[in-house]
Design a protein around this motif. Structure first.
Motif, PDB file in Angstrom:
ATOM      1  N   SER A 175       0.845  -1.181   0.000  1.00 53.18           N
ATOM      2  CA  SER A 175       0.000   0.000   0.000  1.00 53.18           C
ATOM      3  C   SER A 175       0.886   1.237   0.000  1.00 53.18           C
ATOM      4  O   SER A 175       2.073   1.183   0.362  1.00 53.18           O
ATOM      5  CB  SER A 175      -0.896   0.018   1.240  1.00 53.18           C
ATOM      6  OG  SER A 175      -0.114   0.287   2.402  1.00 53.18           O
ATOM      7  N   LEU A 176       0.321   2.369  -0.387  1.00 54.16           N
ATOM      8  CA  LEU A 176       1.062   3.619  -0.367  1.00 54.16           C
ATOM      9  C   LEU A 176       1.571   3.915   1.042  1.00 54.16           C
ATOM     10  O   LEU A 176       2.732   4.317   1.225  1.00 54.16           O
ATOM     11  CB  LEU A 176       0.157   4.758  -0.852  1.00 54.16           C
ATOM     12  CG  LEU A 176       0.735   6.168  -0.768  1.00 54.16           C
ATOM     13  CD1 LEU A 176       1.931   6.315  -1.692  1.00 54.16           C
ATOM     14  CD2 LEU A 176      -0.345   7.194  -1.098  1.00 54.16           C
ATOM     15  N   GLU A 177       0.715   3.702   2.047  1.00 54.31           N
ATOM     16  CA  GLU A 177       1.091   3.990   3.428  1.00 54.31           C
ATOM     17  C   GLU A 177       2.264   3.123   3.870  1.00 54.31           C
ATOM     18  O   GLU A 177       3.203   3.600   4.526  1.00 54.31           O
ATOM     19  CB  GLU A 177      -0.112   3.770   4.356  1.00 54.31           C
ATOM     20  CG  GLU A 177      -1.253   4.754   4.147  1.00 54.31           C
ATOM     21  CD  GLU A 177      -2.073   4.492   2.891  1.00 54.31           C
ATOM     22  OE1 GLU A 177      -1.965   3.370   2.321  1.00 54.31           O
ATOM     23  OE2 GLU A 177      -2.810   5.396   2.467  1.00 54.31           O
ATOM     24  N   HIS A 178       2.215   1.849   3.509  1.00 58.63           N
ATOM     25  CA  HIS A 178       3.294   0.936   3.904  1.00 58.63           C
ATOM     26  C   HIS A 178       4.601   1.302   3.201  1.00 58.63           C
ATOM     27  O   HIS A 178       5.673   1.286   3.803  1.00 58.63           O
ATOM     28  CB  HIS A 178       2.899  -0.502   3.569  1.00 58.63           C
ATOM     29  CG  HIS A 178       3.574  -1.514   4.434  1.00 58.63           C
ATOM     30  ND1 HIS A 178       2.919  -2.606   4.951  1.00 58.63           N
ATOM     31  CD2 HIS A 178       4.847  -1.617   4.889  1.00 58.63           C
ATOM     32  CE1 HIS A 178       3.756  -3.328   5.669  1.00 58.63           C
ATOM     33  NE2 HIS A 178       4.932  -2.746   5.651  1.00 58.63           N
ATOM     34  N   ALA A 179       4.502   1.639   1.937  1.00 52.10           N
ATOM     35  CA  ALA A 179       5.703   1.993   1.179  1.00 52.10           C
ATOM     36  C   ALA A 179       6.346   3.264   1.718  1.00 52.10           C
ATOM     37  O   ALA A 179       7.581   3.376   1.786  1.00 52.10           O
ATOM     38  CB  ALA A 179       5.355   2.162  -0.292  1.00 52.10           C
ATOM     39  N   LYS A 180       5.519   4.232   2.128  1.00 50.04           N
ATOM     40  CA  LYS A 180       6.080   5.460   2.685  1.00 50.04           C
ATOM     41  C   LYS A 180       6.728   5.212   4.036  1.00 50.04           C
ATOM     42  O   LYS A 180       7.744   5.834   4.377  1.00 50.04           O
ATOM     43  CB  LYS A 180       4.985   6.529   2.801  1.00 50.04           C
ATOM     44  CG  LYS A 180       4.630   7.176   1.472  1.00 50.04           C
ATOM     45  CD  LYS A 180       3.741   8.386   1.672  1.00 50.04           C
ATOM     46  CE  LYS A 180       3.620   9.186   0.380  1.00 50.04           C
ATOM     47  NZ  LYS A 180       2.805  10.414   0.555  1.00 50.04           N
ATOM     48  N   ALA A 181       6.145   4.310   4.800  1.00 50.72           N
ATOM     49  CA  ALA A 181       6.721   3.988   6.107  1.00 50.72           C
ATOM     50  C   ALA A 181       7.984   3.142   5.985  1.00 50.72           C
ATOM     51  O   ALA A 181       8.864   3.201   6.851  1.00 50.72           O
ATOM     52  CB  ALA A 181       5.684   3.261   6.962  1.00 50.72           C
ATOM     53  N   HIS A 182       8.086   2.350   4.915  1.00 45.64           N
ATOM     54  CA  HIS A 182       9.233   1.457   4.714  1.00 45.64           C
ATOM     55  C   HIS A 182       9.767   1.606   3.289  1.00 45.64           C
ATOM     56  O   HIS A 182       9.757   0.638   2.512  1.00 45.64           O
ATOM     57  CB  HIS A 182       8.834   0.003   4.969  1.00 45.64           C
ATOM     58  CG  HIS A 182       8.338  -0.254   6.348  1.00 45.64           C
ATOM     59  ND1 HIS A 182       9.176  -0.446   7.413  1.00 45.64           N
ATOM     60  CD2 HIS A 182       7.069  -0.323   6.828  1.00 45.64           C
ATOM     61  CE1 HIS A 182       8.448  -0.644   8.508  1.00 45.64           C
ATOM     62  NE2 HIS A 182       7.170  -0.572   8.175  1.00 45.64           N
ATOM     63  N   PRO A 183      10.263   2.766   2.910  1.00 46.48           N
ATOM     64  CA  PRO A 183      10.740   2.962   1.537  1.00 46.48           C
ATOM     65  C   PRO A 183      11.882   2.033   1.169  1.00 46.48           C
ATOM     66  O   PRO A 183      12.096   1.757  -0.019  1.00 46.48           O
ATOM     67  CB  PRO A 183      11.179   4.429   1.507  1.00 46.48           C
ATOM     68  CG  PRO A 183      11.417   4.792   2.932  1.00 46.48           C
ATOM     69  CD  PRO A 183      10.440   3.986   3.723  1.00 46.48           C
ATOM     70  N   GLU A 184      12.588   1.525   2.175  1.00 49.83           N
ATOM     71  CA  GLU A 184      13.691   0.602   1.890  1.00 49.83           C
ATOM     72  C   GLU A 184      13.195  -0.736   1.337  1.00 49.83           C
ATOM     73  O   GLU A 184      13.971  -1.510   0.776  1.00 49.83           O
ATOM     74  CB  GLU A 184      14.517   0.363   3.157  1.00 49.83           C
ATOM     75  CG  GLU A 184      13.854  -0.505   4.220  1.00 49.83           C
ATOM     76  CD  GLU A 184      12.834   0.225   5.096  1.00 49.83           C
ATOM     77  OE1 GLU A 184      12.293  -0.408   6.012  1.00 49.83           O
ATOM     78  OE2 GLU A 184      12.583   1.437   4.836  1.00 49.83           O
ATOM     79  N   ARG A 235      10.348   7.337  -6.669  1.00 50.69           N
ATOM     80  CA  ARG A 235      10.854   6.150  -5.961  1.00 50.69           C
ATOM     81  C   ARG A 235      11.086   4.965  -6.889  1.00 50.69           C
ATOM     82  O   ARG A 235      11.541   3.909  -6.466  1.00 50.69           O
ATOM     83  CB  ARG A 235       9.877   5.749  -4.854  1.00 50.69           C
ATOM     84  CG  ARG A 235       9.900   6.677  -3.651  1.00 50.69           C
ATOM     85  CD  ARG A 235      11.174   6.476  -2.859  1.00 50.69           C
ATOM     86  NE  ARG A 235      11.244   7.381  -1.712  1.00 50.69           N
ATOM     87  CZ  ARG A 235      12.206   7.330  -0.799  1.00 50.69           C
ATOM     88  NH1 ARG A 235      13.167   6.424  -0.931  1.00 50.69           N
ATOM     89  NH2 ARG A 235      12.227   8.176   0.200  1.00 50.69           N
ATOM     90  N   GLY A 236      10.743   5.097  -8.144  1.00 51.42           N
ATOM     91  CA  GLY A 236      10.978   4.016  -9.093  1.00 51.42           C
ATOM     92  C   GLY A 236       9.974   2.898  -9.017  1.00 51.42           C
ATOM     93  O   GLY A 236      10.294   1.739  -9.344  1.00 51.42           O
ATOM     94  N   ILE A 237       8.732   3.213  -8.601  1.00 52.89           N
ATOM     95  CA  ILE A 237       7.682   2.193  -8.539  1.00 52.89           C
ATOM     96  C   ILE A 237       7.439   1.627  -9.934  1.00 52.89           C
ATOM     97  O   ILE A 237       7.303   2.365 -10.906  1.00 52.89           O
ATOM     98  CB  ILE A 237       6.384   2.799  -7.973  1.00 52.89           C
ATOM     99  CG1 ILE A 237       6.567   3.202  -6.504  1.00 52.89           C
ATOM    100  CG2 ILE A 237       5.216   1.839  -8.134  1.00 52.89           C
ATOM    101  CD1 ILE A 237       6.894   2.056  -5.571  1.00 52.89           C
ATOM    102  N   ALA A 238       7.383   0.299 -10.017  1.00 51.73           N
ATOM    103  CA  ALA A 238       7.200  -0.355 -11.317  1.00 51.73           C
ATOM    104  C   ALA A 238       5.752  -0.319 -11.773  1.00 51.73           C
ATOM    105  O   ALA A 238       5.461  -0.031 -12.940  1.00 51.73           O
ATOM    106  CB  ALA A 238       7.684  -1.797 -11.242  1.00 51.73           C
ATOM    107  N   MET A 239       4.816  -0.624 -10.849  1.00 51.69           N
ATOM    108  CA  MET A 239       3.400  -0.756 -11.192  1.00 51.69           C
ATOM    109  C   MET A 239       2.591   0.050 -10.186  1.00 51.69           C
ATOM    110  O   MET A 239       2.706  -0.175  -8.978  1.00 51.69           O
ATOM    111  CB  MET A 239       2.977  -2.223 -11.154  1.00 51.69           C
ATOM    112  CG  MET A 239       3.672  -3.109 -12.164  1.00 51.69           C
ATOM    113  SD  MET A 239       3.598  -4.881 -11.740  1.00 51.69           S
ATOM    114  CE  MET A 239       4.891  -5.004 -10.475  1.00 51.69           C
ATOM    115  N   LEU A 240       1.765   0.956 -10.690  1.00 49.73           N
ATOM    116  CA  LEU A 240       0.984   1.832  -9.823  1.00 49.73           C
ATOM    117  C   LEU A 240      -0.500   1.643 -10.097  1.00 49.73           C
ATOM    118  O   LEU A 240      -0.980   1.901 -11.204  1.00 49.73           O
ATOM    119  CB  LEU A 240       1.386   3.288 -10.051  1.00 49.73           C
ATOM    120  CG  LEU A 240       0.676   4.317  -9.174  1.00 49.73           C
ATOM    121  CD1 LEU A 240       1.678   5.314  -8.575  1.00 49.73           C
ATOM    122  CD2 LEU A 240      -0.383   5.077  -9.969  1.00 49.73           C
ATOM    123  N   ALA A 241      -1.225   1.165  -9.093  1.00 48.26           N
ATOM    124  CA  ALA A 241      -2.674   0.986  -9.207  1.00 48.26           C
ATOM    125  C   ALA A 241      -3.359   2.256  -8.725  1.00 48.26           C
ATOM    126  O   ALA A 241      -3.060   2.763  -7.635  1.00 48.26           O
ATOM    127  CB  ALA A 241      -3.130  -0.207  -8.381  1.00 48.26           C
TER     128      ALA A 241
END
Length: 217
Positions: A165-174, A197-203
């Motif tokens: 999720s967006l929230e999880h990715a922001k909390a754990h960008p690593e 951030r180089g996200i491959a696939m964005l829903a």
């Protein structure tokens, strides 16, 4: 960054309706995402919720309603959506199985059978995504060449998962990798953040907005 219309173009049209998918597929995006469930007579149908209550004010569970009854309500069959996607040479389909449900493994079996019948089980345009680790393992056994994405819920302890999720990715960008599937991103600043951030696939529910925010088109 691949833009994927989440449940079709649901910010402007009824989610996962024929028009929502038609309008999304007309955009120059990577593809569309749909949720699938089994009707009471075993047909794959495009529907998110376990019941018809939110969309149709009908308290019945999808799994207790026939495919014909669901079509009368306007629910698309998986076959109908496949036909729409295949009208385009370069659109991808992200198929999300919804669990738990009373049919269990039959859901993945029917997905693979349908794709195999249509000679699409090894087609790179077909992708399987799910919050169910068991569902992902089933697909990996039955269709080893199919791209799968394990979605992680925010409350789950961190495990092997490509979908955040967006929230999880922001909390754990690593934890973001070259193959991360990010859901569900609708605000322009978040779309730009994902691209940086180089996200491959964005829903996203707003594929038109996502297109307007991309710098590398």
């Amino acid at each position: 960054m691949h833009i994927i219309a989440h449940r079709g173009f649901r910010s402007r049209y009824p989610e996962m309706s024929q028009v929502a998918f038609e309008k999304a597929l007309e955009l120059p995006i990577h593809g569309v995402e749909c949720d699938v469930r089994l009707s009471s007579d075993g047909e794959l149908m495009c529907f998110h919720d376990p019941t018809l209550l939110r969309i149709f004010k009908d308290s019945r569970r999808v799994s207790t309603v026939t495919a014909a009854e669901l079509r009368e309500l306007g629910v698309l069959s998986f076959d109908e959506l496949l036909n729409m996607v295949l009208d385009y040479n370069n659109r991808h389909l992200y198929i999300e199985s919804k669990h738990p449900m009373r049919f269990g493994r039959m859901l993945e079996e029917q997905i693979v059978l349908k794709l195999r019948y249509r000679k699409l089980v090894d087609d790179p345009r077909m992708h399987y995504i799910s919050f169910s680790a068991t569902g992902v393992r089933r697909i990996a056994r039955m269709a080893p060449n199919m791209h799968t994405v394990r979605l992680l819920r925010d409350w789950e302890p961190w495990g092997r998962a490509e979908g955040l999720s967006l929230e999880h990715a922001k909390a754990h960008p690593e934890k973001i990798t070259d193959n991360t599937y990010l859901y569900t991103v609708n605000e322009p600043e978040d779309i730009r953040w994902a691209e940086r951030r180089g996200i491959a696939m964005l829903a996203t529910d707003v594929p038109d907005v996502a297109l307007s925010q991309q710098t590398n088109q």
